[in-house]
Motif scaffolding. Sequence first.
Motif, PDB file in Angstrom:
ATOM      1  N   LYS A 105       8.433  20.538  51.161  1.00  0.00           N
ATOM      2  CA  LYS A 105       8.000  19.990  49.880  1.00  0.00           C
ATOM      3  C   LYS A 105       8.578  20.792  48.720  1.00  0.00           C
ATOM      4  O   LYS A 105       8.511  22.028  48.704  1.00  0.00           O
ATOM      5  N   GLY A 106       9.168  20.086  47.754  1.00  0.00           N
ATOM      6  CA  GLY A 106       9.683  20.703  46.549  1.00  0.00           C
ATOM      7  C   GLY A 106      11.135  21.118  46.617  1.00  0.00           C
ATOM      8  O   GLY A 106      11.757  21.365  45.580  1.00  0.00           O
ATOM      9  N   TRP A 107      11.716  21.199  47.808  1.00  0.00           N
ATOM     10  CA  TRP A 107      13.115  21.606  47.947  1.00  0.00           C
ATOM     11  C   TRP A 107      14.030  20.429  47.610  1.00  0.00           C
ATOM     12  O   TRP A 107      13.822  19.310  48.083  1.00  0.00           O
ATOM     13  N   LYS A 108      15.046  20.683  46.791  1.00  0.00           N
ATOM     14  CA  LYS A 108      15.902  19.605  46.287  1.00  0.00           C
ATOM     15  C   LYS A 108      17.314  19.683  46.881  1.00  0.00           C
ATOM     16  O   LYS A 108      18.054  20.627  46.627  1.00  0.00           O
ATOM     17  N   PRO A 109      17.723  18.652  47.653  1.00  0.00           N
ATOM     18  CA  PRO A 109      19.056  18.672  48.264  1.00  0.00           C
ATOM     19  C   PRO A 109      20.118  18.061  47.367  1.00  0.00           C
ATOM     20  O   PRO A 109      19.846  17.175  46.554  1.00  0.00           O
ATOM     21  N   GLN A 110      21.338  18.542  47.518  1.00  0.00           N
ATOM     22  CA  GLN A 110      22.477  17.972  46.791  1.00  0.00           C
ATOM     23  C   GLN A 110      23.740  18.204  47.613  1.00  0.00           C
ATOM     24  O   GLN A 110      23.996  19.312  48.095  1.00  0.00           O
ATOM     25  N   ALA A 111      24.539  17.144  47.774  1.00  0.00           N
ATOM     26  CA  ALA A 111      25.802  17.265  48.506  1.00  0.00           C
ATOM     27  C   ALA A 111      26.786  18.110  47.706  1.00  0.00           C
ATOM     28  O   ALA A 111      26.830  18.045  46.475  1.00  0.00           O
ATOM     29  N   VAL A 112      27.581  18.911  48.407  1.00  0.00           N
ATOM     30  CA  VAL A 112      28.620  19.707  47.767  1.00  0.00           C
ATOM     31  C   VAL A 112      29.805  18.791  47.468  1.00  0.00           C
ATOM     32  O   VAL A 112      30.288  18.070  48.343  1.00  0.00           O
ATOM     33  N   LYS A 113      30.288  18.829  46.245  1.00  0.00           N
ATOM     34  CA  LYS A 113      31.376  17.950  45.832  1.00  0.00           C
ATOM     35  C   LYS A 113      32.732  18.501  46.280  1.00  0.00           C
ATOM     36  O   LYS A 113      33.028  19.673  46.097  1.00  0.00           O
ATOM     37  N   ASP A 114      33.517  17.629  46.869  1.00  0.00           N
ATOM     38  CA  ASP A 114      34.897  17.939  47.243  1.00  0.00           C
ATOM     39  C   ASP A 114      35.021  19.228  48.057  1.00  0.00           C
ATOM     40  O   ASP A 114      35.819  20.117  47.717  1.00  0.00           O
ATOM     41  N   PRO A 115      34.274  19.374  49.150  1.00  0.00           N
ATOM     42  CA  PRO A 115      34.304  20.633  49.907  1.00  0.00           C
ATOM     43  C   PRO A 115      35.632  20.910  50.600  1.00  0.00           C
ATOM     44  O   PRO A 115      35.908  22.054  50.957  1.00  0.00           O
ATOM     45  N   GLU A 116      36.465  19.883  50.803  1.00  0.00           N
ATOM     46  CA  GLU A 116      37.747  20.073  51.485  1.00  0.00           C
ATOM     47  C   GLU A 116      38.873  20.474  50.531  1.00  0.00           C
ATOM     48  O   GLU A 116      39.986  20.735  50.976  1.00  0.00           O
ATOM     49  N   ASN A 117      38.606  20.529  49.238  1.00  0.00           N
ATOM     50  CA  ASN A 117      39.620  20.888  48.262  1.00  0.00           C
ATOM     51  C   ASN A 117      40.082  22.325  48.511  1.00  0.00           C
ATOM     52  O   ASN A 117      39.286  23.266  48.412  1.00  0.00           O
ATOM     53  N   PRO A 118      41.374  22.539  48.829  1.00  0.00           N
ATOM     54  CA  PRO A 118      41.840  23.902  49.124  1.00  0.00           C
ATOM     55  C   PRO A 118      41.661  24.865  47.967  1.00  0.00           C
ATOM     56  O   PRO A 118      41.526  26.075  48.173  1.00  0.00           O
ATOM     57  N   GLU A 119      41.659  24.358  46.743  1.00  0.00           N
ATOM     58  CA  GLU A 119      41.477  25.234  45.594  1.00  0.00           C
ATOM     59  C   GLU A 119      40.058  25.800  45.521  1.00  0.00           C
ATOM     60  O   GLU A 119      39.820  26.831  44.879  1.00  0.00           O
ATOM     61  N   LEU A 120      39.124  25.111  46.182  1.00  0.00           N
ATOM     62  CA  LEU A 120      37.734  25.565  46.181  1.00  0.00           C
ATOM     63  C   LEU A 120      37.373  26.333  47.449  1.00  0.00           C
ATOM     64  O   LEU A 120      36.212  26.695  47.641  1.00  0.00           O
ATOM     65  N   ALA A 121      38.350  26.576  48.308  1.00  0.00           N
ATOM     66  CA  ALA A 121      38.090  27.210  49.600  1.00  0.00           C
ATOM     67  C   ALA A 121      37.293  28.507  49.492  1.00  0.00           C
ATOM     68  O   ALA A 121      36.399  28.749  50.325  1.00  0.00           O
ATOM     69  N   PRO A 122      37.562  29.384  48.508  1.00  0.00           N
ATOM     70  CA  PRO A 122      36.755  30.604  48.423  1.00  0.00           C
ATOM     71  C   PRO A 122      35.271  30.337  48.219  1.00  0.00           C
ATOM     72  O   PRO A 122      34.431  31.195  48.525  1.00  0.00           O
ATOM     73  N   LEU A 123      34.932  29.167  47.690  1.00  0.00           N
ATOM     74  CA  LEU A 123      33.543  28.810  47.453  1.00  0.00           C
ATOM     75  C   LEU A 123      32.944  27.966  48.567  1.00  0.00           C
ATOM     76  O   LEU A 123      31.728  27.994  48.794  1.00  0.00           O
ATOM     77  N   THR A 124      33.777  27.189  49.256  1.00  0.00           N
ATOM     78  CA  THR A 124      33.252  26.202  50.204  1.00  0.00           C
ATOM     79  C   THR A 124      33.513  26.538  51.670  1.00  0.00           C
ATOM     80  O   THR A 124      32.986  25.860  52.544  1.00  0.00           O
ATOM     81  N   ARG A 125      34.336  27.559  51.933  1.00  0.00           N
ATOM     82  CA  ARG A 125      34.645  27.927  53.314  1.00  0.00           C
ATOM     83  C   ARG A 125      34.123  29.322  53.614  1.00  0.00           C
ATOM     84  O   ARG A 125      34.196  30.226  52.784  1.00  0.00           O
ATOM     85  N   GLN A 126      33.624  29.484  54.832  1.00  0.00           N
ATOM     86  CA  GLN A 126      33.245  30.809  55.330  1.00  0.00           C
ATOM     87  C   GLN A 126      33.584  30.843  56.812  1.00  0.00           C
ATOM     88  O   GLN A 126      32.957  30.153  57.612  1.00  0.00           O
ATOM     89  N   GLY A 127      34.600  31.616  57.156  1.00  0.00           N
ATOM     90  CA  GLY A 127      35.045  31.624  58.540  1.00  0.00           C
ATOM     91  C   GLY A 127      35.473  30.226  58.953  1.00  0.00           C
ATOM     92  O   GLY A 127      36.252  29.575  58.255  1.00  0.00           O
ATOM     93  N   PRO A 128      34.951  29.718  60.075  1.00  0.00           N
ATOM     94  CA  PRO A 128      35.349  28.396  60.555  1.00  0.00           C
ATOM     95  C   PRO A 128      34.597  27.241  59.919  1.00  0.00           C
ATOM     96  O   PRO A 128      34.855  26.076  60.227  1.00  0.00           O
ATOM     97  N   ALA A 129      33.658  27.524  59.027  1.00  0.00           N
ATOM     98  CA  ALA A 129      32.735  26.500  58.536  1.00  0.00           C
ATOM     99  C   ALA A 129      32.997  26.094  57.093  1.00  0.00           C
ATOM    100  O   ALA A 129      33.490  26.874  56.279  1.00  0.00           O
ATOM    101  N   THR A 130      32.628  24.842  56.785  1.00  0.00           N
ATOM    102  CA  THR A 130      32.710  24.283  55.439  1.00  0.00           C
ATOM    103  C   THR A 130      31.313  23.866  54.996  1.00  0.00           C
ATOM    104  O   THR A 130      30.601  23.185  55.742  1.00  0.00           O
ATOM    105  N   VAL A 131      30.903  24.254  53.804  1.00  0.00           N
ATOM    106  CA  VAL A 131      29.570  23.912  53.326  1.00  0.00           C
ATOM    107  C   VAL A 131      29.533  22.447  52.898  1.00  0.00           C
ATOM    108  O   VAL A 131      30.452  21.953  52.233  1.00  0.00           O
ATOM    109  N   ARG A 132      28.498  21.754  53.290  1.00  0.00           N
ATOM    110  CA  ARG A 132      28.354  20.323  52.990  1.00  0.00           C
ATOM    111  C   ARG A 132      27.167  20.006  52.097  1.00  0.00           C
ATOM    112  O   ARG A 132      27.193  19.018  51.358  1.00  0.00           O
ATOM    113  N   CYS A 133      26.137  20.806  52.185  1.00  0.00           N
ATOM    114  CA  CYS A 133      24.900  20.453  51.475  1.00  0.00           C
ATOM    115  C   CYS A 133      24.156  21.711  51.061  1.00  0.00           C
ATOM    116  O   CYS A 133      24.105  22.696  51.808  1.00  0.00           O
ATOM    117  N   GLU A 134      23.597  21.680  49.859  1.00  0.00           N
ATOM    118  CA  GLU A 134      22.772  22.762  49.342  1.00  0.00           C
ATOM    119  C   GLU A 134      21.379  22.226  49.063  1.00  0.00           C
ATOM    120  O   GLU A 134      21.220  21.202  48.390  1.00  0.00           O
TER     121      GLU A 134
END
Length: 210
Positions: free
Chosen positions: A71-100
């Motif tokens: 209850k109270g937690w708000k989800p939001q999809a991460v925009k353009d997670p595959e964009n290579p320019e955003l890799a430092p923000l969206t990639r960690q090791g083998p994984a890509t962030v999809r949702c916060e």
Amino acid sequence: MPERAPIRTAVPVALVAAGLLLTACGTATEATAPPAAPPAAPSEITAATPAGTLGGPGTACALPASLTLAKGWKPQAVKDPENPELAPLTRQGPATVRCEVDAKPAGNIGYLRVWTAPKGPARATLEAFVKAEKGATGLVVKDVKAGALPAVEVRYSVHSEVLDDTKEERAFAVETPKGTVIVHLGGLDSEEHQEMLPAYELAKSSLKAL
């Protein structure tokens, strides 16, 4: 590593200065600060109030698995997670962030983040994910259940040079037909992390592969 701010194409300067962003992936190092306090046992964690589902059709994030939100937690999809320019923000090791999933509406400072990785053993994927987080140390890995599925969970500490503090983090990983799913809980500090554990445990106990 300090708690990461929501991923956006424009980042507030104040958050950058405070180090409240996803950082570029680095090799795990030994922390010089004392370890964080021992984590709470599952029996000591108060159950969260369920409030909706994430991951299925019509939900905020398209994922290979579904889980129940607190209850109270708000989800939001991460925009353009595959964009290579955003890799430092969206990639960690083998994984890509999809949702916060933001805990602030529920009164805490932190996020439950869902990451995906290619098919592979959950343990190896999760360990590679954590070891790519700068400052991660003291990994404790164990086999658990995510819903009815076999899963792997890791608890560890992260030392932030920016905040000069060591805090708890944890994550679990599960293999699905569409790849490995990692659910990670950070927090501004260990106190916030402990207060958000009910939402994390709810997500873990309710997870289903889609």
